[in-house]
Design a protein around this motif. Sequence first.
Motif, PDB file in Angstrom:
ATOM      1  N   THR B  15      68.133 -43.760  21.277  1.00  0.00           N
ATOM      2  CA  THR B  15      66.839 -43.071  21.253  1.00  0.00           C
ATOM      3  C   THR B  15      65.731 -43.983  21.780  1.00  0.00           C
ATOM      4  O   THR B  15      65.685 -45.173  21.450  1.00  0.00           O
ATOM      5  N   GLU B  16      64.870 -43.430  22.629  1.00  0.00           N
ATOM      6  CA  GLU B  16      63.785 -44.260  23.171  1.00  0.00           C
ATOM      7  C   GLU B  16      62.725 -44.512  22.111  1.00  0.00           C
ATOM      8  O   GLU B  16      62.152 -45.590  22.042  1.00  0.00           O
ATOM      9  N   PHE B  17      62.451 -43.493  21.297  1.00  0.00           N
ATOM     10  CA  PHE B  17      61.472 -43.670  20.226  1.00  0.00           C
ATOM     11  C   PHE B  17      61.926 -42.922  18.981  1.00  0.00           C
ATOM     12  O   PHE B  17      62.901 -42.164  19.014  1.00  0.00           O
ATOM     13  N   LEU B  18      61.244 -43.171  17.887  1.00  0.00           N
ATOM     14  CA  LEU B  18      61.496 -42.485  16.619  1.00  0.00           C
ATOM     15  C   LEU B  18      60.196 -41.821  16.192  1.00  0.00           C
ATOM     16  O   LEU B  18      59.117 -42.418  16.315  1.00  0.00           O
ATOM     17  N   VAL B  77      73.519 -39.023  24.498  1.00  0.00           N
ATOM     18  CA  VAL B  77      74.506 -38.844  23.425  1.00  0.00           C
ATOM     19  C   VAL B  77      75.036 -37.413  23.501  1.00  0.00           C
ATOM     20  O   VAL B  77      74.269 -36.466  23.683  1.00  0.00           O
ATOM     21  N   LYS B  78      76.361 -37.287  23.365  1.00  0.00           N
ATOM     22  CA  LYS B  78      76.999 -35.980  23.511  1.00  0.00           C
ATOM     23  C   LYS B  78      76.697 -35.093  22.310  1.00  0.00           C
ATOM     24  O   LYS B  78      76.898 -35.498  21.168  1.00  0.00           O
ATOM     25  N   GLY B  79      76.217 -33.894  22.568  1.00  0.00           N
ATOM     26  CA  GLY B  79      76.023 -32.921  21.509  1.00  0.00           C
ATOM     27  C   GLY B  79      77.201 -31.974  21.457  1.00  0.00           C
ATOM     28  O   GLY B  79      78.113 -32.069  22.292  1.00  0.00           O
ATOM     29  N   PRO B  83      75.587 -32.362  27.028  1.00  0.00           N
ATOM     30  CA  PRO B  83      74.896 -33.642  26.941  1.00  0.00           C
ATOM     31  C   PRO B  83      73.583 -33.504  26.174  1.00  0.00           C
ATOM     32  O   PRO B  83      72.816 -32.570  26.410  1.00  0.00           O
ATOM     33  N   GLY B  84      73.341 -34.436  25.274  1.00  0.00           N
ATOM     34  CA  GLY B  84      72.101 -34.416  24.506  1.00  0.00           C
ATOM     35  C   GLY B  84      72.347 -34.096  23.052  1.00  0.00           C
ATOM     36  O   GLY B  84      72.949 -33.071  22.725  1.00  0.00           O
ATOM     37  N   MET B 125      72.299 -33.337  12.153  1.00  0.00           N
ATOM     38  CA  MET B 125      72.288 -33.218  13.599  1.00  0.00           C
ATOM     39  C   MET B 125      71.853 -31.801  13.976  1.00  0.00           C
ATOM     40  O   MET B 125      72.174 -30.833  13.287  1.00  0.00           O
ATOM     41  N   HIS B 126      71.132 -31.681  15.081  1.00  0.00           N
ATOM     42  CA  HIS B 126      70.591 -30.378  15.461  1.00  0.00           C
ATOM     43  C   HIS B 126      71.386 -29.690  16.573  1.00  0.00           C
ATOM     44  O   HIS B 126      71.239 -28.480  16.770  1.00  0.00           O
ATOM     45  N   LEU B 127      72.189 -30.458  17.295  1.00  0.00           N
ATOM     46  CA  LEU B 127      72.877 -29.864  18.446  1.00  0.00           C
ATOM     47  C   LEU B 127      74.405 -30.046  18.363  1.00  0.00           C
ATOM     48  O   LEU B 127      74.893 -30.698  17.470  1.00  0.00           O
TER      49      LEU B 127
END
Lengths: 127, 127
Positions: B15-18, B77-79, B83-84, B125-127
């Motif tokens: 993750t780039e940011f939190l 990251v694989k959902g 992807p995502g 997890m959302h996805l």
Amino acid sequence: MNVIDATTRELLEKTEFLALVTQGAGGPHLVGNWGDYLRRLGVEGDRIVLPAGHYDETEKNLQRDNRIQVMVASRAVKGSRGPGQGGVLSGTGAVQNEGEAFQRVKAAFPWARGALVIEVLSVKMHL
Amino acid sequence: MNVIDATTRELLEKTEFLALVTQGAGGPHLVGNWGDYLRRLGVEGDRIVLPAGHYDETEKNLQRDNRIQVMVASRAVKGSRGPGQGGVLSGTGAVQNEGEAFQRVKAAFPWARGALVIEVLSVKMHL
């Protein structure tokens, strides 16, 4: 003059994802969306449109309290103290299931059940 | 078994940011932090440590209601549907101004005024 200024626009062009927060009965409710989904729809004036996949709790929260906050951030945008900027867009939102925004979302994202339409009222940069 | 499982760990690595959310008196309060700051400090078990620059309102909120939610996401990251992946880590948090975590933060980030220490209790997890 738009609330979404040049720096905010640059962040919307670069952020990988958006974190969206509404007020739930039991506490804040946090959902995400992808920056490239936002960019596929485009930003017009101070309005942000996103595809709503589930967002059932977000929709319910917005019906009771329509305030919504959106965090965006990117290392690729210059902050006041070096590389990296992030901030929060605050406004009002609703999940729409008809109308122009919904049609536009549906054309780009057939899986969407609605359009989350946010009118940005203020922006606060953090860095 | 850790709450922070393999997928969550991968997200924390990418993750780039939190986006961090606490409950304020007037509504949810949203602040950010950089993924590479988290990674510089490392994740041990289910504990996340982040440098606190300002975070005055976050600290005040946590003193009244110590629940905190953290959104992370990455297209890399694989959902479950492609992807995502993105999700929310929920737990309790406090800004610490002494102790081991604070010393570790201070050594890596001399500008920090404290360490935001989060004990992650659940992950969705959302996805």
